[in-house]
Design a protein around this motif. Structure first.
Motif, PDB file in Angstrom:
ATOM      1  N   MET A   5      -5.654  -7.346 -86.151  1.00 20.79           N
ATOM      2  CA  MET A   5      -6.411  -8.571 -86.019  1.00 20.79           C
ATOM      3  C   MET A   5      -7.049  -8.966 -87.359  1.00 20.79           C
ATOM      4  O   MET A   5      -7.100 -10.133 -87.679  1.00 20.79           O
ATOM      5  CB  MET A   5      -7.471  -8.376 -84.935  1.00 20.79           C
ATOM      6  CG  MET A   5      -8.196  -9.625 -84.591  1.00 20.79           C
ATOM      7  SD  MET A   5      -7.064 -10.764 -83.803  1.00 20.79           S
ATOM      8  CE  MET A   5      -8.144 -11.656 -82.798  1.00 20.79           C
ATOM      9  N   LYS A   6      -7.523  -7.949 -88.112  1.00 16.90           N
ATOM     10  CA  LYS A   6      -8.129  -8.215 -89.405  1.00 16.90           C
ATOM     11  C   LYS A   6      -7.105  -8.793 -90.383  1.00 16.90           C
ATOM     12  O   LYS A   6      -7.416  -9.671 -91.177  1.00 16.90           O
ATOM     13  CB  LYS A   6      -8.709  -6.927 -89.986  1.00 16.90           C
ATOM     14  CG  LYS A   6     -10.180  -6.940 -90.154  1.00 16.90           C
ATOM     15  CD  LYS A   6     -10.610  -5.651 -90.810  1.00 16.90           C
ATOM     16  CE  LYS A   6     -12.107  -5.621 -90.866  1.00 16.90           C
ATOM     17  NZ  LYS A   6     -12.593  -4.409 -91.487  1.00 16.90           N
ATOM     18  N   ILE A  10      -4.463 -10.592 -89.706  1.00 18.04           N
ATOM     19  CA  ILE A  10      -4.171 -11.986 -89.360  1.00 18.04           C
ATOM     20  C   ILE A  10      -5.274 -12.898 -89.889  1.00 18.04           C
ATOM     21  O   ILE A  10      -5.000 -13.960 -90.459  1.00 18.04           O
ATOM     22  CB  ILE A  10      -3.985 -12.146 -87.834  1.00 18.04           C
ATOM     23  CG1 ILE A  10      -2.734 -11.395 -87.386  1.00 18.04           C
ATOM     24  CG2 ILE A  10      -3.894 -13.614 -87.443  1.00 18.04           C
ATOM     25  CD1 ILE A  10      -2.544 -11.339 -85.893  1.00 18.04           C
TER      26      ILE A  10
END
Length: 110
Positions: free
Chosen positions: A1-2, A4
């Motif tokens: 997630m980081k 992205i």
């Protein structure tokens, strides 16, 4: 997630940098006749830009046109109604952030 989030942040930063720096790489003189024609259509007068055009975003958004002439009415004593060696049109940034367009126009006469 980081990853992205970092990817989209990097794309955003690169896009903003391209918008800010991009106009300095364009030869605006290629569009000189089109710009003069558009101004002439809007004013109803023949417009000629004999010199260089310059558009920049930084430090302040501005447009400069050199050797600008606006034709007079037919039969007038002078062929040009307006003749300036340099026209400067500068966009104020603070009102733009509030949703208003405020321009400063400077004319340097021959």
């Amino acid at each position: 997630m980081k990853r992205i989030a970092l990817f989209f942040a990097a794309v955003f930063v690169l896009a903003v940098a391209a918008i800010i720096v991009g106009p300095s790489f364009v030869d605006w003189n290629v569009y000189r006749d089109d710009i003069a024609r558009a101004i002439g259509d809007a004013t109803g007068r023949k417009v000629a830009i004999g010199g260089d055009l310059d558009l920049a975003i930084l430090p302040n958004p501005h447009l400069r046109a050199h050797d600008l002439r606006v034709a007079n009415i037919e039969g007038a004593v002078e062929p040009d109604m307006l003749r300036v060696s340099e026209l400067r049109l500068q966009l104020a940034v603070a009102p733009l952030l509030r949703g208003s367009l405020v321009f400063t126009l400077s004319l340097i006469h021959i």
